[in-house]
Design a protein around this motif. Structure first.
Motif, PDB file in Angstrom:
ATOM      1  N   ARG A   1     -15.846   0.967  -2.396  1.00 23.10           N
ATOM      2  CA  ARG A   1     -14.866   0.323  -3.404  1.00 23.10           C
ATOM      3  C   ARG A   1     -14.054   1.233  -3.969  1.00 23.10           C
ATOM      4  O   ARG A   1     -12.756   1.232  -4.197  1.00 23.10           O
ATOM      5  N   GLU A   2     -14.614   2.615  -4.289  1.00 22.03           N
ATOM      6  CA  GLU A   2     -13.898   3.641  -4.855  1.00 22.03           C
ATOM      7  C   GLU A   2     -12.866   3.990  -3.879  1.00 22.03           C
ATOM      8  O   GLU A   2     -11.546   4.194  -4.269  1.00 22.03           O
TER       9      GLU A   2
ATOM     10  N   SER B   1      -8.704   3.887  -4.515  1.00 20.67           N
ATOM     11  CA  SER B   1      -8.030   5.076  -4.435  1.00 20.67           C
ATOM     12  C   SER B   1      -6.870   4.960  -3.153  1.00 20.67           C
ATOM     13  O   SER B   1      -5.830   5.135  -3.560  1.00 20.67           O
ATOM     14  N   ILE B   2      -6.978   4.057  -2.316  1.00 15.99           N
ATOM     15  CA  ILE B   2      -6.167   3.896  -1.250  1.00 15.99           C
ATOM     16  C   ILE B   2      -4.937   2.936  -1.854  1.00 15.99           C
ATOM     17  O   ILE B   2      -3.897   3.111  -1.831  1.00 15.99           O
ATOM     18  N   ASP B   3      -5.458   1.798  -2.893  1.00 14.06           N
ATOM     19  CA  ASP B   3      -4.463   0.924  -3.111  1.00 14.06           C
ATOM     20  C   ASP B   3      -3.518   1.759  -4.453  1.00 14.06           C
ATOM     21  O   ASP B   3      -2.382   1.496  -4.295  1.00 14.06           O
ATOM     22  N   ALA B   4      -4.244   2.628  -4.868  1.00 15.08           N
ATOM     23  CA  ALA B   4      -3.529   3.477  -6.033  1.00 15.08           C
ATOM     24  C   ALA B   4      -2.387   4.258  -5.188  1.00 15.08           C
ATOM     25  O   ALA B   4      -1.285   4.390  -5.637  1.00 15.08           O
ATOM     26  N   LEU B   5      -2.880   4.742  -4.113  1.00 13.68           N
ATOM     27  CA  LEU B   5      -1.882   5.852  -3.297  1.00 13.68           C
ATOM     28  C   LEU B   5      -0.661   5.077  -2.752  1.00 13.68           C
ATOM     29  O   LEU B   5       0.405   5.424  -2.661  1.00 13.68           O
ATOM     30  N   ALA B   6      -1.119   3.715  -2.147  1.00 16.05           N
ATOM     31  CA  ALA B   6       0.199   2.967  -1.861  1.00 16.05           C
ATOM     32  C   ALA B   6       0.840   2.775  -2.829  1.00 16.05           C
ATOM     33  O   ALA B   6       2.197   2.859  -2.589  1.00 16.05           O
ATOM     34  N   ALA B   7       0.389   2.263  -4.194  1.00  8.95           N
ATOM     35  CA  ALA B   7       1.325   2.048  -5.223  1.00  8.95           C
ATOM     36  C   ALA B   7       2.215   3.118  -5.703  1.00  8.95           C
ATOM     37  O   ALA B   7       3.482   3.027  -5.737  1.00  8.95           O
ATOM     38  N   GLU B   8       1.364   4.356  -5.514  1.00 15.52           N
ATOM     39  CA  GLU B   8       2.226   5.474  -5.874  1.00 15.52           C
ATOM     40  C   GLU B   8       3.292   6.005  -4.844  1.00 15.52           C
ATOM     41  O   GLU B   8       4.417   6.371  -5.183  1.00 15.52           O
ATOM     42  N   ASN B   9       3.024   5.555  -3.646  1.00 18.67           N
ATOM     43  CA  ASN B   9       4.030   5.723  -2.635  1.00 18.67           C
ATOM     44  C   ASN B   9       5.249   4.824  -2.730  1.00 18.67           C
ATOM     45  O   ASN B   9       6.348   5.375  -2.583  1.00 18.67           O
ATOM     46  N   ALA B  10       5.117   3.666  -2.937  1.00 22.77           N
ATOM     47  CA  ALA B  10       5.913   2.869  -3.211  1.00 22.77           C
ATOM     48  C   ALA B  10       6.876   3.219  -4.308  1.00 22.77           C
ATOM     49  O   ALA B  10       7.994   3.117  -4.453  1.00 22.77           O
ATOM     50  N   GLN B  11       6.152   3.632  -5.531  1.00 23.54           N
ATOM     51  CA  GLN B  11       6.966   4.096  -6.735  1.00 23.54           C
ATOM     52  C   GLN B  11       7.738   5.418  -6.467  1.00 23.54           C
ATOM     53  O   GLN B  11       8.897   5.332  -6.934  1.00 23.54           O
ATOM     54  N   LEU B  12       7.115   6.210  -5.486  1.00 24.98           N
ATOM     55  CA  LEU B  12       7.808   7.384  -5.293  1.00 24.98           C
ATOM     56  C   LEU B  12       8.977   7.047  -4.240  1.00 24.98           C
ATOM     57  O   LEU B  12      10.077   7.514  -4.388  1.00 24.98           O
ATOM     58  N   ARG B  13       9.028   5.993  -3.232  1.00 25.67           N
ATOM     59  CA  ARG B  13      10.149   5.842  -2.346  1.00 25.67           C
ATOM     60  C   ARG B  13      11.286   5.079  -3.268  1.00 25.67           C
ATOM     61  O   ARG B  13      12.512   5.243  -3.219  1.00 25.67           O
ATOM     62  N   ALA B  14      10.770   4.325  -4.176  1.00 26.64           N
ATOM     63  CA  ALA B  14      11.753   3.685  -5.060  1.00 26.64           C
ATOM     64  C   ALA B  14      12.703   4.608  -5.734  1.00 26.64           C
ATOM     65  O   ALA B  14      13.908   4.622  -6.006  1.00 26.64           O
ATOM     66  N   GLU B  15      11.764   5.714  -6.453  1.00 27.83           N
ATOM     67  CA  GLU B  15      12.454   6.663  -6.965  1.00 27.83           C
ATOM     68  C   GLU B  15      13.420   7.498  -6.297  1.00 27.83           C
ATOM     69  O   GLU B  15      14.602   7.900  -6.839  1.00 27.83           O
ATOM     70  N   LEU B  16      12.802   7.757  -5.004  1.00 24.06           N
ATOM     71  CA  LEU B  16      13.855   8.521  -4.212  1.00 24.06           C
ATOM     72  C   LEU B  16      15.133   7.887  -3.641  1.00 24.06           C
ATOM     73  O   LEU B  16      16.305   8.461  -3.752  1.00 24.06           O
TER      74      LEU B  16
ATOM     75  N   PRO C   1     -22.762   9.015   0.884  1.00 22.64           N
ATOM     76  CA  PRO C   1     -24.250   9.277   0.610  1.00 22.64           C
ATOM     77  C   PRO C   1     -25.073   8.076   0.937  1.00 22.64           C
ATOM     78  O   PRO C   1     -24.514   6.958   1.229  1.00 22.64           O
ATOM     79  N   LEU C   2     -26.178   8.350   1.030  1.00 20.73           N
ATOM     80  CA  LEU C   2     -27.329   7.533   1.627  1.00 20.73           C
ATOM     81  C   LEU C   2     -27.279   6.228   0.747  1.00 20.73           C
ATOM     82  O   LEU C   2     -27.757   4.968   1.189  1.00 20.73           O
ATOM     83  N   PHE C   3     -27.225   6.579  -0.582  1.00 19.03           N
ATOM     84  CA  PHE C   3     -27.320   5.377  -1.686  1.00 19.03           C
ATOM     85  C   PHE C   3     -26.147   5.317  -2.154  1.00 19.03           C
ATOM     86  O   PHE C   3     -25.308   6.212  -2.519  1.00 19.03           O
ATOM     87  N   GLY C   4     -25.581   4.183  -2.810  1.00 19.66           N
ATOM     88  CA  GLY C   4     -24.275   3.759  -3.263  1.00 19.66           C
ATOM     89  C   GLY C   4     -23.074   3.830  -2.213  1.00 19.66           C
ATOM     90  O   GLY C   4     -22.162   4.141  -2.804  1.00 19.66           O
ATOM     91  N   ALA C   5     -23.352   3.366  -1.021  1.00 11.69           N
ATOM     92  CA  ALA C   5     -22.261   3.170  -0.101  1.00 11.69           C
ATOM     93  C   ALA C   5     -21.073   2.478  -0.319  1.00 11.69           C
ATOM     94  O   ALA C   5     -20.141   2.481  -0.305  1.00 11.69           O
TER      95      ALA C   5
END
Length: 515
Positions: free
Chosen positions: A87-88, A92-107, A78-82
């Motif tokens: 940051r969002e 989200s990326i950090d959350a996905l990375a944590a999720e990926n690490a969690q899933l790998r540990a589980e696997l 968006p033109l405003f709030g970039a």
């Protein structure tokens, strides 16, 4: 509003995909993978931590051809709030990375990565096994080819050796005297002539013909004279002539050797050996077509036959001569015994005649009568001696045995014209046998020769020596002889069936054995 983002979620019973992998368009799982759980959701939102089969779009069990949902091209920043949006996204990326690490540990916890490694190793092992099988098959094929070639060579060698053995077997000549005597038995003449001198004359003529054929150009050996040596036909003929001469000398040397060592009972073996020599010369001279002439070979074979006949005839004549000498010696002994007996009886007769004349002069009638009776006995004895001297068939037939020398089942049946037949028995029991002969019967017959001959004829199948018929021994018992004598000569007055064999039985006793 921004379109939601999705990520690929592999079923738990499938191998874990590499990080960040998504199925390309048209991708299908391998056929040996297990089917995904019922209602399994292959695509889940990127911000979802766990997905149930009821959430999101459901993939078909047969295919995963659906790709990730497309994102709207108009969903830009968006033109405003970039900064806020950035940051969002970072959060989200950090959350996905944590999720990926969690899933790998589980696997890893549940062993999914181990299964993948096992499958990879299994696949690698299968591939290695397949490669090894291919390599082993190639090695087996190479070995089969090599072994097949070796077997073919060995088979060829075996066949060659078998053929060689067969050839050698045909060339083997049995020269062992005992074996040949058993095979040929009594020698039979090939060219019966009257005497050894007749054979000598025939051999002289034959050897003259052999010498003529063995001379140069005599035709004893044949060869191909069309050879050339260094382009010279003369040198070729000379080479063939020299080789032929050498071959003929070898053949003649073998023939002469066989003649010198020939024994009548070995004739067949000698002829066969001479034939093998001719065949060997023919094989050695194959290139030049060298071979012994058939006519010459027949002459050499005839020579062997005549020599064998000659030797047999010489031995036969020697045996006849020995028999005649033995008969003459026996006849001379008989004549000498009869002459001595006649001389002794004549002296007794003169003595009785002189005594009777003196008694007559003294008038002693009783003494004269006694002397007349004694003189009559002497006259009868003289007549008996004269009869025995005149009648060549009269004599004593005897049956004797020697169990110490020949056993219990052998007897001798003979006759003698001696005045005292025991003289002949004692002669037979001289130092040539270990014990004296035992007499089973001795009886006088006016046809002792006939009775002896008939006894020999009846016991012919039991003869010990069937070659020299002068050996009068038979495989029989004294009882067998007694039965034949009773049939031929009537009642035999005295017959001892059991031999005394005193010396033999005493010897056995001293040895400690049964008598």
């Amino acid at each position: 509003m921004t379109a939601p983002q999705y990520r690929y979620q592999s079923p738990p019973n499938w191998p874990a995909p590499p990080e960040g992998w998504t199925p390309p368009d048209g991708w299908k799982p391998p056929a040996d993978w297990p089917a995904p759980p019922d209602g399994w959701q292959f695509w889940v939102p990127v911000d979802a931590v766990s997905v149930t089969p009821a959430q999101g779009p459901v993939a078909s069990q047969a295919t995963t051809e659906s790709a990730a949902p497309s994102v709207s091209a108009t969903s830009g920043v968006p033109l405003f709030g970039a900064r806020k949006r950035a940051r969002e996204l970072a959060t989200s990326i950090d959350a996905l990375a944590a999720e990926n690490a969690q899933l790998r540990a589980e696997l890893e916890r549940v062993g999914a990565l181990g299964i993948v490694r096992v499958r990879e190793e299994l696949a690698a092992a299968r591939q290695a096994y397949a490669d090894e099988q291919v390599l082993m098959e190639q090695q087996r094929a190479t070995a089969r080819d090599r072994f097949g070639a070796e077997i073919a060579q060995l088979t060829e060698r075996r066949d060659g050796l078998a053929a060689r053995v067969a050839d050698l077997g045909r060339e083997v000549v049995l020269l062992e005297e005992t074996a040949l005597l058993q095979e040929v038995g009594v020698y039979e003449y090939h060219h019966p002539l009257e005497s050894a001198d007749a054979y000598k004359d025939r051999l002289a003529e034959l050897r003259r013909r052999i010498k003529a054929m063995a001379a140069k150009d005599g035709g004893a050996i044949e060869a191909d004279t069309s050879w050339t040596v260094q382009g010279s036909a003369a040198k070729g003929r000379r080479m063939v002539e020299q080789t032929s001469k050498l071959m003929l000398r070898a053949y003649n040397a073998e023939a002469e050797s066989l003649v010198r060592a020939l024994k009548p009972h070995r004739l067949e073996a000698s002829v066969e050996k001479l034939r093998k020599t001719a065949l060997q010369i023919e094989r050695l001279g194959t290139v030049m077509a060298i071979q012994i002439n058939d006519s010459y070979e027949r002459l050499r074979t005839l020579e062997l036959e005549l020599v064998a006949d000659y030797l047999a005839k010489v031995e036969e004549e020697k045996e006849a001569t020995r028999a005649a000498r033995e008969a003459l010696r026996e006849q001379r002994k008989v004549e000498q015994e009869m002459a001595r007996a006649r001389e002794k009886l004549q002296k007794e007769r003169e003595h009785y005649a002189n005594a009777m004349a003196a008694m007559q002069a003294n008038g002693d009638a009783e003494a004269v009568a006694r002397l007349q009776a004694q003189l009559a006995d002497v006259d009868r004895a003289i007549e008996d001696v004269d009869y025995r001297a005149a009648n060549q068939r009269a004599g004593y037939v005897y049956v004797i045995s020697n169990i110490g020398a020949f056993g219990e089942h052998m007897i001798k049946v003979g006759m003698t014209r001696r005045l005292d037949p025991m003289d002949r028995v004692r002669e037979l029991g001289d130092a040539s046998v270990p014990f004296n002969f035992d007499v089973h019967t001795i009886f006088f017959s006016e046809d002792a020769v006939g009775i002896e001959a008939e006894m020999h004829r009846r016991l012919a199948d039991r003869r010990v020596n069937r070659i020299n018929l002068r050996r009068e021994y038979f495989y029989a018992t004294p009882h067998d002889a007694l039965e034949q004598l009773r049939d031929l000569a009537g009642e035999v007055l005295t017959f001892e069936e059991l031999p005394e064999a005193i010396e033999f039985r005493q010897s056995v006793t001293l040895r400690g054995g049964p008598a």
